[in-house]
Design a protein around this motif. Structure first.
Motif, mmCIF file in Angstrom:
data_model
loop_
_atom_site.group_PDB
_atom_site.id
_atom_site.type_symbol
_atom_site.label_atom_id
_atom_site.label_comp_id
_atom_site.label_asym_id
_atom_site.label_seq_id
_atom_site.Cartn_x
_atom_site.Cartn_y
_atom_site.Cartn_z
ATOM 1 N N ALA A 268 0.849 -1.201 0.000
ATOM 2 C CA ALA A 268 0.000 0.000 0.000
ATOM 3 C C ALA A 268 0.881 1.248 0.000
ATOM 4 O O ALA A 268 0.606 2.229 -0.701
ATOM 5 C CB ALA A 268 -0.930 -0.008 1.211
ATOM 6 N N GLY A 269 1.977 1.218 0.764
ATOM 7 C CA GLY A 269 2.916 2.340 0.800
ATOM 8 C C GLY A 269 3.562 2.564 -0.561
ATOM 9 O O GLY A 269 3.689 3.689 -1.041
ATOM 10 N N ASP A 270 3.954 1.455 -1.200
ATOM 11 C CA ASP A 270 4.563 1.552 -2.534
ATOM 12 C C ASP A 270 3.586 2.135 -3.553
ATOM 13 O O ASP A 270 3.961 2.972 -4.377
ATOM 14 C CB ASP A 270 5.018 0.167 -3.018
ATOM 15 C CG ASP A 270 6.326 -0.278 -2.368
ATOM 16 O OD1 ASP A 270 7.053 0.600 -1.847
ATOM 17 O OD2 ASP A 270 6.623 -1.489 -2.384
ATOM 18 N N LEU A 271 2.328 1.675 -3.479
ATOM 19 C CA LEU A 271 1.324 2.160 -4.429
ATOM 20 C C LEU A 271 1.087 3.659 -4.232
ATOM 21 O O LEU A 271 0.988 4.422 -5.196
ATOM 22 C CB LEU A 271 0.002 1.399 -4.253
ATOM 23 C CG LEU A 271 0.011 -0.074 -4.691
ATOM 24 C CD1 LEU A 271 -1.265 -0.780 -4.250
ATOM 25 C CD2 LEU A 271 0.181 -0.184 -6.204
ATOM 26 N N ALA A 272 1.019 4.068 -2.974
ATOM 27 C CA ALA A 272 0.790 5.492 -2.679
ATOM 28 C C ALA A 272 1.957 6.315 -3.220
ATOM 29 O O ALA A 272 1.767 7.373 -3.835
ATOM 30 C CB ALA A 272 0.647 5.696 -1.172
ATOM 31 N N GLU A 273 3.169 5.809 -3.033
ATOM 32 C CA GLU A 273 4.349 6.533 -3.489
ATOM 33 C C GLU A 273 4.353 6.636 -5.014
ATOM 34 O O GLU A 273 4.660 7.686 -5.571
ATOM 35 C CB GLU A 273 5.608 5.831 -2.984
ATOM 36 C CG GLU A 273 6.734 6.804 -2.753
ATOM 37 C CD GLU A 273 7.862 6.191 -1.945
ATOM 38 O OE1 GLU A 273 7.953 6.492 -0.753
ATOM 39 O OE2 GLU A 273 8.632 5.407 -2.514
ATOM 40 N N LYS A 274 3.971 5.529 -5.661
ATOM 41 C CA LYS A 274 3.933 5.526 -7.127
ATOM 42 C C LYS A 274 2.923 6.543 -7.643
ATOM 43 O O LYS A 274 3.132 7.171 -8.676
ATOM 44 C CB LYS A 274 3.581 4.124 -7.636
ATOM 45 C CG LYS A 274 4.543 3.657 -8.725
ATOM 46 C CD LYS A 274 4.110 2.329 -9.299
ATOM 47 C CE LYS A 274 5.007 1.202 -8.816
ATOM 48 N NZ LYS A 274 4.364 -0.113 -8.919
ATOM 49 N N ASP A 275 1.812 6.675 -6.913
ATOM 50 C CA ASP A 275 0.774 7.649 -7.290
ATOM 51 C C ASP A 275 1.219 9.087 -7.034
ATOM 52 O O ASP A 275 0.503 10.023 -7.381
ATOM 53 C CB ASP A 275 -0.484 7.421 -6.438
ATOM 54 C CG ASP A 275 -1.354 6.349 -7.035
ATOM 55 O OD1 ASP A 275 -0.947 5.792 -8.066
ATOM 56 O OD2 ASP A 275 -2.427 6.067 -6.468
ATOM 57 N N GLY A 276 2.335 9.251 -6.337
ATOM 58 C CA GLY A 276 2.763 10.585 -5.951
ATOM 59 C C GLY A 276 1.905 11.152 -4.828
ATOM 60 O O GLY A 276 1.868 12.361 -4.605
ATOM 61 N N ALA A 277 1.198 10.259 -4.100
ATOM 62 C CA ALA A 277 0.325 10.734 -3.021
ATOM 63 C C ALA A 277 1.147 11.059 -1.774
ATOM 64 O O ALA A 277 2.249 10.552 -1.611
ATOM 65 C CB ALA A 277 -0.710 9.667 -2.690
ATOM 66 N N ARG A 278 0.598 11.922 -0.929
ATOM 67 C CA ARG A 278 1.306 12.273 0.309
ATOM 68 C C ARG A 278 0.914 11.330 1.445
ATOM 69 O O ARG A 278 1.552 11.310 2.485
ATOM 70 C CB ARG A 278 0.954 13.714 0.720
ATOM 71 C CG ARG A 278 1.184 14.742 -0.380
ATOM 72 C CD ARG A 278 2.595 15.282 -0.325
ATOM 73 N NE ARG A 278 2.823 16.074 0.879
ATOM 74 C CZ ARG A 278 2.531 17.368 0.963
ATOM 75 N NH1 ARG A 278 2.003 18.000 -0.060
ATOM 76 N NH2 ARG A 278 2.789 18.034 2.080
ATOM 77 N N ARG A 279 -0.207 10.632 1.240
ATOM 78 C CA ARG A 279 -0.707 9.746 2.286
ATOM 79 C C ARG A 279 -1.174 8.434 1.670
ATOM 80 O O ARG A 279 -1.544 8.385 0.497
ATOM 81 C CB ARG A 279 -1.935 10.358 2.983
ATOM 82 C CG ARG A 279 -1.725 11.703 3.607
ATOM 83 C CD ARG A 279 -3.080 12.267 4.019
ATOM 84 N NE ARG A 279 -3.712 11.475 5.075
ATOM 85 C CZ ARG A 279 -3.392 11.594 6.358
ATOM 86 N NH1 ARG A 279 -2.474 12.464 6.729
ATOM 87 N NH2 ARG A 279 -3.983 10.865 7.259
ATOM 88 N N ILE A 280 -1.179 7.402 2.498
ATOM 89 C CA ILE A 280 -1.748 6.127 2.053
ATOM 90 C C ILE A 280 -3.256 6.197 2.290
ATOM 91 O O ILE A 280 -3.699 6.523 3.393
ATOM 92 C CB ILE A 280 -1.171 4.957 2.871
ATOM 93 C CG1 ILE A 280 0.353 4.915 2.735
ATOM 94 C CG2 ILE A 280 -1.773 3.638 2.415
ATOM 95 C CD1 ILE A 280 1.004 3.904 3.669
ATOM 96 N N THR A 281 -4.031 5.915 1.262
ATOM 97 C CA THR A 281 -5.485 5.962 1.434
ATOM 98 C C THR A 281 -6.050 4.539 1.503
ATOM 99 O O THR A 281 -5.355 3.571 1.202
ATOM 100 C CB THR A 281 -6.149 6.665 0.234
ATOM 101 O OG1 THR A 281 -5.873 5.869 -0.935
ATOM 102 C CG2 THR A 281 -5.605 8.063 0.039
ATOM 103 N N ILE A 282 -7.331 4.483 1.858
ATOM 104 C CA ILE A 282 -8.011 3.182 1.895
ATOM 105 C C ILE A 282 -7.994 2.547 0.501
ATOM 106 O O ILE A 282 -7.892 1.330 0.358
ATOM 107 C CB ILE A 282 -9.474 3.376 2.381
ATOM 108 C CG1 ILE A 282 -9.474 3.667 3.875
ATOM 109 C CG2 ILE A 282 -10.340 2.184 2.067
ATOM 110 C CD1 ILE A 282 -9.111 2.463 4.742
ATOM 111 N N GLU A 283 -8.058 3.381 -0.512
ATOM 112 C CA GLU A 283 -8.040 2.846 -1.880
ATOM 113 C C GLU A 283 -6.700 2.143 -2.170
ATOM 114 O O GLU A 283 -6.677 1.102 -2.818
ATOM 115 C CB GLU A 283 -8.307 3.997 -2.869
ATOM 116 C CG GLU A 283 -8.663 3.574 -4.282
ATOM 117 C CD GLU A 283 -9.832 2.566 -4.373
ATOM 118 O OE1 GLU A 283 -10.710 2.581 -3.471
ATOM 119 O OE2 GLU A 283 -9.839 1.765 -5.316
ATOM 120 N N HIS A 284 -5.610 2.700 -1.678
ATOM 121 C CA HIS A 284 -4.316 2.016 -1.841
ATOM 122 C C HIS A 284 -4.338 0.663 -1.148
ATOM 123 O O HIS A 284 -3.804 -0.315 -1.665
ATOM 124 C CB HIS A 284 -3.169 2.867 -1.263
ATOM 125 C CG HIS A 284 -2.938 4.149 -2.014
ATOM 126 N ND1 HIS A 284 -2.875 5.373 -1.383
ATOM 127 C CD2 HIS A 284 -2.768 4.389 -3.327
ATOM 128 C CE1 HIS A 284 -2.675 6.312 -2.286
ATOM 129 N NE2 HIS A 284 -2.611 5.745 -3.473
#
Ligand SMILES: Nc1ncnc2c1ncn2[C@@H]1O[C@H](COP(=O)(O)OP(=O)(O)OP(=O)(O)O)[C@@H](O)[C@H]1O
Ligand SMILES: [Mg+2]
Length: 410
Positions: free
Chosen positions: A268-284
Protein backbone atom coordinates in the motif's frame (compact mmCIF):
# COMPACT_ATOMS: atom_id res chain seq x y z
CA UNK A 1 17.40 20.14 -19.78
CA UNK A 2 16.12 17.18 -21.82
CA UNK A 3 12.87 15.56 -20.81
CA UNK A 4 14.57 12.44 -19.51
CA UNK A 5 16.89 14.44 -17.26
CA UNK A 6 13.92 16.35 -15.94
CA UNK A 7 11.95 13.15 -15.26
CA UNK A 8 14.87 11.59 -13.38
CA UNK A 9 15.40 14.81 -11.37
CA UNK A 10 11.70 15.10 -10.56
CA UNK A 11 11.39 11.49 -9.46
CA UNK A 12 14.49 11.70 -7.29
CA UNK A 13 13.38 14.87 -5.56
CA UNK A 14 9.95 13.47 -4.62
CA UNK A 15 9.79 13.07 -0.87
CA UNK A 16 9.55 9.42 0.19
CA UNK A 17 6.74 8.23 2.41
CA UNK A 18 9.07 5.70 4.00
CA UNK A 19 11.36 6.52 6.87
CA UNK A 20 12.66 2.93 6.66
CA UNK A 21 11.24 0.76 3.92
CA UNK A 22 13.68 -2.08 4.79
CA UNK A 23 12.08 -2.41 8.21
CA UNK A 24 9.00 -3.89 6.50
CA UNK A 25 10.97 -6.49 4.57
CA UNK A 26 10.45 -10.09 5.71
CA UNK A 27 14.06 -10.59 6.84
CA UNK A 28 14.04 -7.58 9.15
CA UNK A 29 13.99 -8.54 12.84
CA UNK A 30 12.01 -5.98 14.88
CA UNK A 31 13.08 -4.94 18.39
CA UNK A 32 9.89 -6.17 19.96
CA UNK A 33 7.01 -8.50 19.17
CA UNK A 34 3.71 -7.23 20.52
CA UNK A 35 1.48 -10.11 21.72
CA UNK A 36 4.36 -12.53 21.99
CA UNK A 37 5.62 -11.31 25.38
CA UNK A 38 4.43 -14.33 27.33
CA UNK A 39 6.09 -16.65 24.82
CA UNK A 40 9.39 -14.78 25.27
CA UNK A 41 8.98 -15.23 29.03
CA UNK A 42 8.42 -18.98 28.57
CA UNK A 43 11.55 -19.28 26.45
CA UNK A 44 13.59 -17.44 29.07
CA UNK A 45 12.33 -19.71 31.79
CA UNK A 46 13.10 -22.84 29.74
CA UNK A 47 16.68 -21.68 29.15
CA UNK A 48 17.47 -19.96 32.42
CA UNK A 49 19.74 -22.85 33.51
CA UNK A 50 22.26 -21.32 31.06
CA UNK A 51 22.86 -18.51 33.52
CA UNK A 52 21.99 -20.33 36.73
CA UNK A 53 23.59 -23.72 36.29
CA UNK A 54 25.18 -23.97 32.84
CA UNK A 55 25.79 -27.48 31.56
CA UNK A 56 23.36 -29.08 34.00
CA UNK A 57 20.79 -29.97 31.34
CA UNK A 58 20.36 -29.82 27.58
CA UNK A 59 17.01 -28.17 27.01
CA UNK A 60 14.70 -28.85 24.05
CA UNK A 61 11.73 -26.65 23.27
CA UNK A 62 9.36 -26.99 20.36
CA UNK A 63 7.72 -23.88 18.88
CA UNK A 64 4.75 -24.61 16.68
CA UNK A 65 2.34 -22.32 14.85
CA UNK A 66 0.88 -21.64 11.43
CA UNK A 67 2.35 -19.50 8.68
CA UNK A 68 3.26 -15.97 9.71
CA UNK A 69 2.49 -16.44 13.41
CA UNK A 70 5.96 -15.17 14.33
CA UNK A 71 7.82 -18.43 15.04
CA UNK A 72 11.06 -17.41 13.35
CA UNK A 73 10.98 -13.85 14.68
CA UNK A 74 10.18 -15.04 18.22
CA UNK A 75 13.07 -17.49 18.31
CA UNK A 76 15.58 -15.05 16.78
CA UNK A 77 14.60 -12.15 19.01
CA UNK A 78 14.72 -14.33 22.10
CA UNK A 79 18.13 -15.66 21.02
CA UNK A 80 19.52 -12.21 20.39
CA UNK A 81 18.42 -10.62 23.66
CA UNK A 82 18.96 -13.68 25.83
CA UNK A 83 22.54 -14.28 24.70
CA UNK A 84 23.35 -10.59 24.99
CA UNK A 85 22.07 -10.51 28.57
CA UNK A 86 23.86 -13.76 29.44
CA UNK A 87 27.13 -12.41 28.06
CA UNK A 88 26.76 -9.22 30.06
CA UNK A 89 26.47 -11.40 33.13
CA UNK A 90 29.68 -13.16 32.11
CA UNK A 91 28.23 -16.35 30.58
CA UNK A 92 29.48 -17.55 27.24
CA UNK A 93 26.20 -18.39 25.49
CA UNK A 94 25.59 -18.19 21.73
CA UNK A 95 22.52 -18.58 19.57
CA UNK A 96 22.54 -20.03 16.08
CA UNK A 97 19.59 -20.21 13.73
CA UNK A 98 19.63 -23.04 11.19
CA UNK A 99 17.10 -23.29 8.39
CA UNK A 100 16.34 -26.96 7.75
CA UNK A 101 14.65 -26.15 4.49
CA UNK A 102 18.06 -25.18 3.16
CA UNK A 103 20.04 -27.67 5.23
CA UNK A 104 18.16 -30.92 5.00
CA UNK A 105 20.78 -33.41 6.11
CA UNK A 106 22.29 -34.00 9.51
CA UNK A 107 25.70 -33.29 7.97
CA UNK A 108 24.65 -29.89 6.59
CA UNK A 109 22.93 -28.90 9.82
CA UNK A 110 25.97 -29.67 11.94
CA UNK A 111 28.27 -28.03 9.43
CA UNK A 112 26.10 -24.90 9.49
CA UNK A 113 26.18 -24.77 13.29
CA UNK A 114 29.99 -24.98 13.26
CA UNK A 115 30.21 -22.35 10.52
CA UNK A 116 27.99 -19.89 12.40
CA UNK A 117 30.03 -20.40 15.56
CA UNK A 118 33.17 -19.83 13.47
CA UNK A 119 34.67 -23.10 14.70
CA UNK A 120 37.49 -24.33 12.46
CA UNK A 121 35.98 -27.72 11.64
CA UNK A 122 37.06 -29.19 8.31
CA UNK A 123 34.18 -29.61 5.89
CA UNK A 124 35.65 -32.71 4.28
CA UNK A 125 36.53 -36.13 5.47
CA UNK A 126 34.34 -36.18 8.56
CA UNK A 127 31.03 -37.94 9.00
CA UNK A 128 28.16 -35.97 10.55
CA UNK A 129 28.70 -37.65 13.89
CA UNK A 130 32.45 -37.06 13.85
CA UNK A 131 31.82 -33.43 13.09
CA UNK A 132 29.41 -33.24 16.00
CA UNK A 133 32.02 -34.74 18.32
CA UNK A 134 34.58 -32.21 17.08
CA UNK A 135 32.04 -29.47 17.78
CA UNK A 136 31.60 -30.68 21.36
CA UNK A 137 35.37 -30.72 21.90
CA UNK A 138 35.65 -27.13 20.70
CA UNK A 139 32.78 -26.00 22.90
CA UNK A 140 34.46 -27.63 25.90
CA UNK A 141 37.75 -25.94 25.08
CA UNK A 142 36.08 -22.56 24.69
CA UNK A 143 33.77 -23.17 27.67
CA UNK A 144 30.89 -22.11 25.47
CA UNK A 145 27.15 -22.95 25.53
CA UNK A 146 24.85 -22.83 22.54
CA UNK A 147 21.16 -22.56 21.79
CA UNK A 148 20.58 -24.07 18.36
CA UNK A 149 17.28 -23.19 16.67
CA UNK A 150 16.29 -25.65 13.95
CA UNK A 151 13.73 -23.74 11.89
CA UNK A 152 11.39 -25.56 9.49
CA UNK A 153 12.38 -28.69 11.37
CA UNK A 154 9.58 -30.71 9.75
CA UNK A 155 11.52 -30.64 6.45
CA UNK A 156 14.47 -32.32 8.06
CA UNK A 157 12.25 -34.69 10.03
CA UNK A 158 10.32 -35.81 6.98
CA UNK A 159 13.29 -36.20 4.65
CA UNK A 160 15.95 -37.64 6.90
CA UNK A 161 16.40 -41.10 8.25
CA UNK A 162 14.81 -41.41 11.66
CA UNK A 163 18.19 -42.11 13.27
CA UNK A 164 19.32 -38.61 12.22
CA UNK A 165 16.32 -37.01 13.92
CA UNK A 166 16.83 -39.33 16.87
CA UNK A 167 20.45 -38.25 17.02
CA UNK A 168 19.55 -34.57 17.30
CA UNK A 169 16.52 -34.92 19.49
CA UNK A 170 18.21 -37.17 22.00
CA UNK A 171 21.81 -35.98 22.10
CA UNK A 172 23.29 -36.16 25.56
CA UNK A 173 20.74 -38.68 26.76
CA UNK A 174 23.42 -40.80 28.41
CA UNK A 175 26.14 -38.17 28.58
CA UNK A 176 27.90 -37.47 31.83
CA UNK A 177 29.86 -34.30 30.95
CA UNK A 178 28.76 -30.72 30.66
CA UNK A 179 25.75 -30.41 28.34
CA UNK A 180 26.60 -27.54 26.04
CA UNK A 181 24.03 -27.70 23.27
CA UNK A 182 20.37 -26.79 23.70
CA UNK A 183 17.67 -26.87 21.04
CA UNK A 184 14.70 -24.88 19.87
CA UNK A 185 12.80 -26.91 17.28
CA UNK A 186 10.44 -24.94 15.06
CA UNK A 187 7.68 -26.59 13.02
CA UNK A 188 4.33 -25.63 11.60
CA UNK A 189 2.35 -28.25 13.47
CA UNK A 190 2.82 -31.41 15.48
CA UNK A 191 1.11 -33.60 12.88
CA UNK A 192 4.21 -33.08 10.74
CA UNK A 193 6.19 -34.87 13.43
CA UNK A 194 3.69 -37.64 14.09
CA UNK A 195 5.64 -40.17 12.05
CA UNK A 196 8.61 -40.06 14.42
CA UNK A 197 9.04 -42.94 16.78
CA UNK A 198 7.09 -42.32 20.00
CA UNK A 199 10.14 -41.82 22.22
CA UNK A 200 11.72 -39.19 19.95
CA UNK A 201 8.33 -37.53 19.51
CA UNK A 202 7.96 -37.51 23.29
CA UNK A 203 11.29 -35.76 23.61
CA UNK A 204 10.21 -33.07 21.18
CA UNK A 205 6.79 -32.57 22.69
CA UNK A 206 7.89 -32.20 26.27
CA UNK A 207 8.08 -28.40 26.17
CA UNK A 208 5.84 -26.88 23.55
CA UNK A 209 5.11 -23.23 22.81
CA UNK A 210 2.12 -22.93 20.53
CA UNK A 211 1.58 -19.73 18.57
CA UNK A 212 -2.02 -19.10 17.56
CA UNK A 213 -2.93 -17.12 14.44
CA UNK A 214 -3.27 -13.41 15.22
CA UNK A 215 -6.65 -11.76 15.78
CA UNK A 216 -7.47 -8.47 14.09
CA UNK A 217 -6.89 -6.54 17.34
CA UNK A 218 -3.47 -8.11 17.73
CA UNK A 219 -2.58 -7.42 14.11
CA UNK A 220 -3.71 -3.85 14.57
CA UNK A 221 -1.20 -3.42 17.42
CA UNK A 222 1.54 -5.09 15.39
CA UNK A 223 0.85 -2.86 12.38
CA UNK A 224 0.78 0.28 14.56
CA UNK A 225 4.22 -0.57 15.88
CA UNK A 226 5.75 -1.58 12.55
CA UNK A 227 4.19 1.35 10.64
CA UNK A 228 5.51 3.89 13.16
CA UNK A 229 9.03 2.75 12.32
CA UNK A 230 8.57 2.30 8.58
CA UNK A 231 6.73 5.53 7.66
CA UNK A 232 7.08 9.22 8.38
CA UNK A 233 4.45 10.74 10.61
CA UNK A 234 1.21 11.73 8.94
CA UNK A 235 1.66 9.29 6.07
CA UNK A 236 -1.03 6.87 7.22
CA UNK A 237 -3.94 6.99 9.55
CA UNK A 238 -5.38 4.40 11.80
CA UNK A 239 -8.19 3.51 9.38
CA UNK A 240 -5.62 2.15 6.95
CA UNK A 241 -4.05 -0.12 9.57
CA UNK A 242 -7.46 -1.25 10.81
CA UNK A 243 -8.54 -2.19 7.30
CA UNK A 244 -5.53 -4.46 6.88
CA UNK A 245 -5.86 -5.93 10.37
CA UNK A 246 -9.55 -6.71 9.77
CA UNK A 247 -8.82 -8.33 6.45
CA UNK A 248 -6.15 -10.63 7.89
CA UNK A 249 -7.39 -11.22 11.46
CA UNK A 250 -8.30 -14.84 12.18
CA UNK A 251 -11.46 -13.74 14.00
CA UNK A 252 -12.59 -11.94 10.82
CA UNK A 253 -12.04 -14.94 8.56
CA UNK A 254 -8.44 -14.14 7.61
CA UNK A 255 -5.34 -16.26 8.07
CA UNK A 256 -4.04 -14.43 11.15
CA UNK A 257 -0.73 -14.15 9.31
CA UNK A 258 1.47 -11.20 10.30
CA UNK A 259 3.63 -11.54 7.20
CA UNK A 260 0.61 -11.02 4.95
CA UNK A 261 -0.48 -8.00 6.94
CA UNK A 262 2.98 -6.44 6.72
CA UNK A 263 3.23 -7.21 3.01
CA UNK A 264 -0.11 -5.51 2.45
CA UNK A 265 1.12 -2.45 4.34
CA UNK A 266 4.37 -2.31 2.38
CA UNK A 267 2.56 -2.67 -0.92
CA UNK A 268 0.00 0.00 0.00
CA UNK A 269 2.92 2.34 0.80
CA UNK A 270 4.56 1.55 -2.53
CA UNK A 271 1.32 2.16 -4.43
CA UNK A 272 0.79 5.49 -2.68
CA UNK A 273 4.35 6.53 -3.49
CA UNK A 274 3.93 5.53 -7.13
CA UNK A 275 0.77 7.65 -7.29
CA UNK A 276 2.76 10.59 -5.95
CA UNK A 277 0.32 10.73 -3.02
CA UNK A 278 1.31 12.27 0.31
CA UNK A 279 -0.71 9.75 2.29
CA UNK A 280 -1.75 6.13 2.05
CA UNK A 281 -5.49 5.96 1.43
CA UNK A 282 -8.01 3.18 1.89
CA UNK A 283 -8.04 2.85 -1.88
CA UNK A 284 -4.32 2.02 -1.84
CA UNK A 285 -5.05 -0.63 0.77
CA UNK A 286 -7.85 -2.08 -1.37
CA UNK A 287 -5.57 -2.29 -4.37
CA UNK A 288 -2.82 -3.79 -2.29
CA UNK A 289 -5.09 -6.46 -0.78
CA UNK A 290 -6.59 -7.27 -4.17
CA UNK A 291 -3.21 -7.99 -5.70
CA UNK A 292 -1.91 -9.87 -2.70
CA UNK A 293 -2.67 -13.14 -4.32
CA UNK A 294 0.37 -12.36 -6.32
CA UNK A 295 1.57 -15.95 -6.05
CA UNK A 296 -1.01 -16.54 -8.74
CA UNK A 297 0.43 -13.68 -10.73
CA UNK A 298 3.92 -15.06 -10.36
CA UNK A 299 3.03 -18.65 -11.31
CA UNK A 300 0.94 -17.44 -14.24
CA UNK A 301 4.16 -16.77 -16.18
CA UNK A 302 5.17 -20.40 -15.89
CA UNK A 303 1.66 -21.62 -16.66
CA UNK A 304 1.61 -19.56 -19.85
CA UNK A 305 4.63 -21.49 -21.12
CA UNK A 306 3.60 -24.96 -19.96
CA UNK A 307 2.77 -27.77 -22.34
CA UNK A 308 -0.83 -28.93 -22.70
CA UNK A 309 -0.33 -32.11 -20.67
CA UNK A 310 1.55 -30.30 -17.94
CA UNK A 311 -1.52 -28.06 -17.65
CA UNK A 312 -3.86 -31.05 -17.60
CA UNK A 313 -1.86 -32.54 -14.72
CA UNK A 314 -1.98 -29.21 -12.89
CA UNK A 315 -5.73 -29.03 -13.44
CA UNK A 316 -6.05 -32.53 -11.99
CA UNK A 317 -4.17 -31.43 -8.86
CA UNK A 318 -6.31 -28.31 -8.42
CA UNK A 319 -9.59 -30.17 -8.94
CA UNK A 320 -8.63 -32.92 -6.52
CA UNK A 321 -7.52 -30.45 -3.85
CA UNK A 322 -10.71 -28.44 -4.21
CA UNK A 323 -12.99 -31.45 -4.20
CA UNK A 324 -11.36 -33.25 -1.26
CA UNK A 325 -10.74 -30.17 0.86
CA UNK A 326 -7.51 -31.67 2.19
CA UNK A 327 -4.12 -29.98 2.20
CA UNK A 328 -2.27 -32.50 0.07
CA UNK A 329 -3.14 -35.33 -2.29
CA UNK A 330 -1.34 -38.47 -3.40
CA UNK A 331 0.32 -38.62 -6.78
CA UNK A 332 -1.59 -41.83 -7.57
CA UNK A 333 -4.91 -40.02 -7.15
CA UNK A 334 -3.63 -37.12 -9.25
CA UNK A 335 -2.86 -39.55 -12.05
CA UNK A 336 -6.32 -41.06 -11.92
CA UNK A 337 -7.92 -37.59 -12.03
CA UNK A 338 -5.60 -36.64 -14.88
CA UNK A 339 -6.76 -39.65 -16.90
CA UNK A 340 -10.39 -38.73 -16.52
CA UNK A 341 -9.64 -35.11 -17.47
CA UNK A 342 -7.84 -36.38 -20.58
CA UNK A 343 -10.92 -38.42 -21.42
CA UNK A 344 -13.09 -35.32 -21.07
CA UNK A 345 -10.85 -33.34 -23.40
CA UNK A 346 -10.38 -36.30 -25.79
CA UNK A 347 -6.63 -36.43 -25.18
CA UNK A 348 -4.50 -39.55 -24.86
CA UNK A 349 -3.00 -39.61 -21.35
CA UNK A 350 0.78 -39.67 -21.00
CA UNK A 351 2.58 -42.49 -19.19
CA UNK A 352 3.24 -42.59 -15.45
CA UNK A 353 6.91 -41.56 -15.67
CA UNK A 354 5.96 -38.55 -17.81
CA UNK A 355 3.22 -37.49 -15.35
CA UNK A 356 5.74 -37.78 -12.54
CA UNK A 357 8.17 -35.63 -14.52
CA UNK A 358 5.47 -32.96 -15.06
CA UNK A 359 4.81 -32.81 -11.34
CA UNK A 360 8.51 -32.45 -10.63
CA UNK A 361 8.78 -29.60 -13.07
CA UNK A 362 5.69 -27.86 -11.63
CA UNK A 363 7.26 -28.30 -8.24
CA UNK A 364 10.63 -26.86 -9.31
CA UNK A 365 8.79 -23.81 -10.65
CA UNK A 366 7.00 -23.38 -7.31
CA UNK A 367 3.55 -23.90 -8.84
CA UNK A 368 2.91 -26.93 -6.61
CA UNK A 369 4.88 -28.55 -3.81
CA UNK A 370 5.73 -32.23 -4.07
CA UNK A 371 7.34 -34.21 -1.31
CA UNK A 372 7.49 -37.82 -0.14
CA UNK A 373 4.80 -38.87 2.32
CA UNK A 374 5.80 -39.60 5.88
CA UNK A 375 5.73 -43.01 7.40
CA UNK A 376 2.20 -42.58 8.72
CA UNK A 377 0.86 -43.26 5.23
CA UNK A 378 0.44 -46.73 3.79
CA UNK A 379 3.53 -47.23 1.63
CA UNK A 380 5.72 -44.37 0.48
CA UNK A 381 4.24 -42.06 -2.08
CA UNK A 382 4.66 -38.52 -3.34
CA UNK A 383 2.22 -35.99 -1.89
CA UNK A 384 1.29 -32.88 -3.83
CA UNK A 385 -0.07 -29.61 -2.45
CA UNK A 386 -0.67 -26.02 -3.46
CA UNK A 387 -0.08 -23.69 -0.57
CA UNK A 388 -1.47 -20.45 -1.95
CA UNK A 389 -4.75 -19.47 -3.45
CA UNK A 390 -7.52 -18.90 -4.07
CA UNK A 391 -7.72 -22.16 -5.99
CA UNK A 392 -10.85 -21.23 -7.93
CA UNK A 393 -9.03 -18.27 -9.46
CA UNK A 394 -6.10 -20.50 -10.31
CA UNK A 395 -8.40 -23.15 -11.78
CA UNK A 396 -10.12 -20.61 -14.05
CA UNK A 397 -6.77 -19.41 -15.25
CA UNK A 398 -5.55 -22.92 -16.03
CA UNK A 399 -8.81 -23.86 -17.81
CA UNK A 400 -8.60 -20.68 -19.92
CA UNK A 401 -5.01 -21.45 -20.85
CA UNK A 402 -5.88 -25.04 -21.78
CA UNK A 403 -8.70 -23.76 -23.99
CA UNK A 404 -6.39 -21.35 -25.82
CA UNK A 405 -3.70 -24.00 -26.17
CA UNK A 406 -6.20 -26.42 -27.76
CA UNK A 407 -7.63 -23.77 -30.08
CA UNK A 408 -4.14 -23.11 -31.34
CA UNK A 409 -3.60 -26.87 -31.64
CA UNK A 410 -0.43 -26.80 -29.48
N1 LIG B 1 4.12 -10.05 17.19
C1 LIG B 1 4.73 -9.49 16.15
N2 LIG B 1 5.10 -8.19 16.17
C2 LIG B 1 5.72 -7.62 15.12
N3 LIG B 1 6.02 -8.26 14.00
C3 LIG B 1 5.68 -9.56 13.90
C4 LIG B 1 5.03 -10.24 14.97
N4 LIG B 1 4.82 -11.53 14.61
C5 LIG B 1 5.33 -11.65 13.36
N5 LIG B 1 5.85 -10.48 12.95
C6 LIG B 1 6.47 -10.24 11.64
O1 LIG B 1 5.70 -10.98 10.69
C7 LIG B 1 6.54 -11.62 9.73
C8 LIG B 1 6.33 -13.10 9.78
O2 LIG B 1 6.82 -13.62 11.00
P1 LIG B 1 7.72 -14.96 11.03
O3 LIG B 1 8.55 -15.03 9.82
O4 LIG B 1 8.40 -15.01 12.35
O5 LIG B 1 6.55 -16.05 10.97
P2 LIG B 1 6.70 -17.64 10.94
O6 LIG B 1 5.73 -18.16 11.93
O7 LIG B 1 8.12 -18.02 11.10
O8 LIG B 1 6.18 -17.98 9.47
P3 LIG B 1 6.55 -19.25 8.54
O9 LIG B 1 5.70 -20.39 9.03
O10 LIG B 1 6.15 -18.83 7.18
O11 LIG B 1 8.02 -19.51 8.67
C9 LIG B 1 7.96 -11.21 10.07
O12 LIG B 1 8.29 -10.09 9.28
C10 LIG B 1 7.88 -10.81 11.54
O13 LIG B 1 8.83 -9.82 11.85
MG1 LIG C 1 9.47 -18.97 9.86
Amino acid sequence: MSDTWRIVEEELSKPSLFRSRESLMPEHLPDKLPHRESEIRSLVSYFKHLVHDPGSISQRVLIIGGVGTGKTALSKLFGKIFTRTAREKGYNVSYVHVNCHRNRTLYNIIYDIARQLALPIPSRGLSAKEMFDALLVFLDELDQYVIVALDEFHYFASLSQSDAVYFLARTYEAYEGSKRINFVFIASDTSKLAFLDPVTEGYLLRHVIKLLPYTSTQLHDILKYRASIAFFEGVYDDEVLKAIADYEGVDKGGGGNARHALEALLLAGDLAEKDGARRITIEHVRRSLASLSREIVSVSEFIKHSSLHELLVLLAIIKLLRRSGVREVRIGDVEEEYRSICEYYGEIPRKHTQVYEYIQSLSRAGVVSAHPSGRGHRGRSTMVSIDYGPLDVLENYVVETIKKRRELGL
